[in-house]
Design a protein around this motif. Structure first.
Motif, PDB file in Angstrom:
ATOM      1  N   GLN A   1       0.799  -1.222   0.000  1.00 31.96           N
ATOM      2  CA  GLN A   1       0.000   0.000   0.000  1.00 31.96           C
ATOM      3  C   GLN A   1       0.835   1.277   0.000  1.00 31.96           C
ATOM      4  O   GLN A   1       0.362   2.325  -0.448  1.00 31.96           O
ATOM      5  CB  GLN A   1      -0.989  -0.030   1.167  1.00 31.96           C
ATOM      6  CG  GLN A   1      -1.991  -1.177   1.027  1.00 31.96           C
ATOM      7  CD  GLN A   1      -3.201  -1.050   1.921  1.00 31.96           C
ATOM      8  OE1 GLN A   1      -3.544   0.027   2.392  1.00 31.96           O
ATOM      9  NE2 GLN A   1      -3.877  -2.164   2.156  1.00 31.96           N
TER      10      GLN A   1
ATOM     11  N   GLU B   1       1.323   2.183  -3.578  1.00 32.83           N
ATOM     12  CA  GLU B   1       0.030   2.590  -4.137  1.00 32.83           C
ATOM     13  C   GLU B   1      -0.320   4.016  -3.719  1.00 32.83           C
ATOM     14  O   GLU B   1      -0.912   4.769  -4.500  1.00 32.83           O
ATOM     15  CB  GLU B   1      -1.061   1.608  -3.699  1.00 32.83           C
ATOM     16  CG  GLU B   1      -0.956   0.276  -4.426  1.00 32.83           C
ATOM     17  CD  GLU B   1      -1.986  -0.752  -4.007  1.00 32.83           C
ATOM     18  OE1 GLU B   1      -2.042  -1.828  -4.637  1.00 32.83           O
ATOM     19  OE2 GLU B   1      -2.745  -0.491  -3.045  1.00 32.83           O
TER      20      GLU B   1
ATOM     21  N   GLN C   1       1.496   6.190  -6.039  1.00 34.65           N
ATOM     22  CA  GLN C   1       0.836   6.197  -7.342  1.00 34.65           C
ATOM     23  C   GLN C   1      -0.406   7.083  -7.324  1.00 34.65           C
ATOM     24  O   GLN C   1      -0.643   7.870  -8.246  1.00 34.65           O
ATOM     25  CB  GLN C   1       0.453   4.761  -7.724  1.00 34.65           C
ATOM     26  CG  GLN C   1      -0.015   4.611  -9.164  1.00 34.65           C
ATOM     27  CD  GLN C   1      -0.267   3.151  -9.545  1.00 34.65           C
ATOM     28  OE1 GLN C   1      -0.019   2.234  -8.764  1.00 34.65           O
ATOM     29  NE2 GLN C   1      -0.765   2.948 -10.749  1.00 34.65           N
TER      30      GLN C   1
ATOM     31  N   LEU D   1      -5.777   0.621 -11.203  1.00 30.86           N
ATOM     32  CA  LEU D   1      -5.310   0.480  -9.827  1.00 30.86           C
ATOM     33  C   LEU D   1      -6.459   0.015  -8.930  1.00 30.86           C
ATOM     34  O   LEU D   1      -6.268  -0.832  -8.046  1.00 30.86           O
ATOM     35  CB  LEU D   1      -4.739   1.801  -9.313  1.00 30.86           C
ATOM     36  CG  LEU D   1      -4.279   1.800  -7.850  1.00 30.86           C
ATOM     37  CD1 LEU D   1      -3.228   0.715  -7.607  1.00 30.86           C
ATOM     38  CD2 LEU D   1      -3.737   3.170  -7.447  1.00 30.86           C
TER      39      LEU D   1
END
Length: 199
Positions: free
Chosen positions: A91, A94, A97, A177
């Motif tokens: 995570q 992420e 991102q 995603l």
């Protein structure tokens, strides 16, 4: 003399005509490629994409906090510790991102100043301050079990949020995603259910 003038005039008209035609074609080509692509780029995201990125950053951040609480404890089932590390490792990137999406869209990184626990009110699956305090106070098997129970609720909320993105989002990368989050966290939900049955 007349014929020569006429010929010159005709040649001049033809030359001008060819030049105008070339300019017109160049203009049309530029219009098809440049503005079209810039228009497409500006239309690749919508309000749902922004909401998804902003809220999932906060949601993921709490999951990492929960995982770190477990990683800092002694006497935790090693399978639970491994899961906590996996959640943290997955995570964190992420979040980077998601923040990259927001920067690309020139959108604020937070939801109108959303910060800390107050900003999570009403967000699906998040833990309250009391929940986090209970996790920090727990030890041994109790801590392992409580983490799995809380993270199950947390993951279910993340999957729900990601599904809204899949259904209503526009940006293909953000939606990809979201689909990854759904797949990964559903797999972890199954694992947590198995672990809970053995504690």
């Amino acid at each position: 003399m007349f014929n020569k003038r006429t010929l010159i005039a005709v040649v001049g008209v033809l030359a001008a005509s060819l030049t105008l035609s070339a300019c017109s074609t160049a203009s049309t080509d530029t219009g098809d490629n440049s503005p079209g692509s810039s228009s497409d780029a500006s239309a690749t995201f919508n309000d749902q994409d922004v909401m998804f990125a902003q809220s999932m950053v906060v949601h993921h951040s709490q999951a990492i906090d929960m995982a770190q609480v477990i990683l800092d404890k002694d006497g935790i089932d090693p399978r639970v510790t491994e899961l906590a590390q996996d959640i943290k490792d997955a995570q964190g990137p992420e979040i980077d991102q998601l923040n990259g999406f927001l920067e690309q869209w020139d959108a604020p990184a937070d939801m109108e100043g959303m910060d800390g626990m107050d900003g999570m009110d009403g967000m699906s699956g998040v833990m309250s301050e009391q929940d986090m305090a209970d996790l920090e106070a727990a030890t041994g098997t109790e801590a392992s079990r409580l983490f799995l129970e809380q993270m199950t609720v947390h993951h279910e909320g993340a999957v729900e949020m990601a599904q809204v993105q899949v259904d209503e989002g526009q940006d293909p990368d953000a939606t990809a995603l979201a689909e990854k989050i759904i797949k990964d966290q559903n797999a972890e939900l199954e694992l947590m259910d198995e672990l809970l049955a053995t504690l």
